[in-house]
Design an enzyme around this catalytic site. Structure first.
Site, short mmCIF file in Angstrom:
data_model
loop_
_atom_site.label_atom_id
_atom_site.label_comp_id
_atom_site.label_asym_id
_atom_site.label_seq_id
_atom_site.Cartn_x
_atom_site.Cartn_y
_atom_site.Cartn_z
N HIS A 1 -3.81 10.15 -33.13
CA HIS A 1 -4.84 10.46 -32.13
C HIS A 1 -6.15 10.94 -32.74
O HIS A 1 -7.04 11.40 -32.02
CB HIS A 1 -4.29 11.52 -31.15
CG HIS A 1 -4.80 11.37 -29.77
ND1 HIS A 1 -5.54 12.34 -29.15
CD2 HIS A 1 -4.68 10.36 -28.88
CE1 HIS A 1 -5.86 11.95 -27.93
NE2 HIS A 1 -5.35 10.76 -27.74
N LYS B 1 -9.91 10.94 -34.32
CA LYS B 1 -11.15 10.18 -34.12
C LYS B 1 -12.17 10.71 -35.11
O LYS B 1 -12.95 11.60 -34.78
CB LYS B 1 -11.70 10.32 -32.70
CG LYS B 1 -10.79 9.83 -31.59
CD LYS B 1 -10.18 10.99 -30.86
CE LYS B 1 -9.28 10.51 -29.73
NZ LYS B 1 -8.60 11.64 -29.07
N ASP C 1 -19.41 7.45 -47.09
CA ASP C 1 -19.76 7.67 -48.51
C ASP C 1 -19.17 8.96 -49.09
O ASP C 1 -19.72 9.52 -50.05
CB ASP C 1 -21.28 7.69 -48.69
CG ASP C 1 -21.91 6.33 -48.42
OD1 ASP C 1 -21.20 5.31 -48.47
OD2 ASP C 1 -23.13 6.29 -48.15
#
Length: 219
Positions: free
Chosen positions: A150, A152, A157
């Protein structure tokens, strides 16, 4: 004579102190690290044309009916993603937004190394962009655990963290109350890098089907 000498000594002392202060200030400015980027974005985002973000050097104006030249939370998010010059590590539960997919594909075309971790159930839903990324040759791994992956977040870089409640879906961007934090603070970025590496290694399909990698749906 002694008075004049004393005046000269005092004058030289004042100049020396002044020069020392300027030198110290210069050294502090040189040694002080640049201010880290910290930005908070809230959604839903205003709906506006983002074509100029993908083709900034184009001389042709976009003729779509959406508002143009408007900076939104979504346009800021796209710019941060497209700022990647070497790597993009993406860990996201649901990914169906076509503009975000276009941004990742654009980075891939610029030879940016991209790794995507996603939830195995949501990778196969209608509208998911995971298949599109795989077809383009981007390395994608699905979480093999019994619970939802779950997360996000994305790391650009190895220096810029993008995280929050926002799934990479059209509904999340245009309809939901969501948030994103964008930061370059090392103390915040590093734990997410560590977590991504841990999950990437844990979900390596080779350790589950070492002799049938070419048949494994997670590769």
């Amino acid at each position: 004579m002694s008075v004049m000498w004393a005046v000269k000594v005092v004058g030289l002392g004042v100049v020396a102190v002044s020069l020392s202060a300027e030198l110290l200030g210069w050294l502090l400015r040189r040694l002080r690290p640049g201010r880290s980027l910290n930005e908070v974005l809230f959604f839903p985002s205003e709906v506006a044309c983002v074509e100029h973000i993908f083709t900034p050097s184009s001389t042709h104006a976009c003729c779509c009916s959406l508002p143009h030249g408007v900076e939104t939370s979504f346009s800021h998010l796209l710019r941060h993603i497209l700022s990647a010059s070497s790597t993009l590590d993406l860990c996201v539960f649901a990914f169906s937004n076509m503009d975000l997919s276009r941004a990742v594909l654009a980075l891939h075309s610029r030879s940016v190394t991209i790794r995507v971790l996603t939830d195995k159930h949501y990778a196969a839903i209608t509208g998911s962009q995971i298949g599109v990324l795989r077809k383009a040759g981007i390395c994608v791994r699905c979480d093999v655990g019994s619970v939802h992956m779950h997360h996000k977040f994305a790391v650009v870089d190895g220096r810029l963290l993008i995280t929050g409640s926002l799934n990479w879906t059209l509904t999340a961007v245009q309809s939901n109350m969501e948030n994103i934090l964008v930061t370059e603070e090392p103390d915040l970025v590093q734990p997410f890098i560590k977590e991504f590496h841990r999950l990437w290694a844990r979900n390596d399909p080779a350790q589950y089907h070492p002799s049938n990698d070419h048949k494994n749906p997670l590769t």
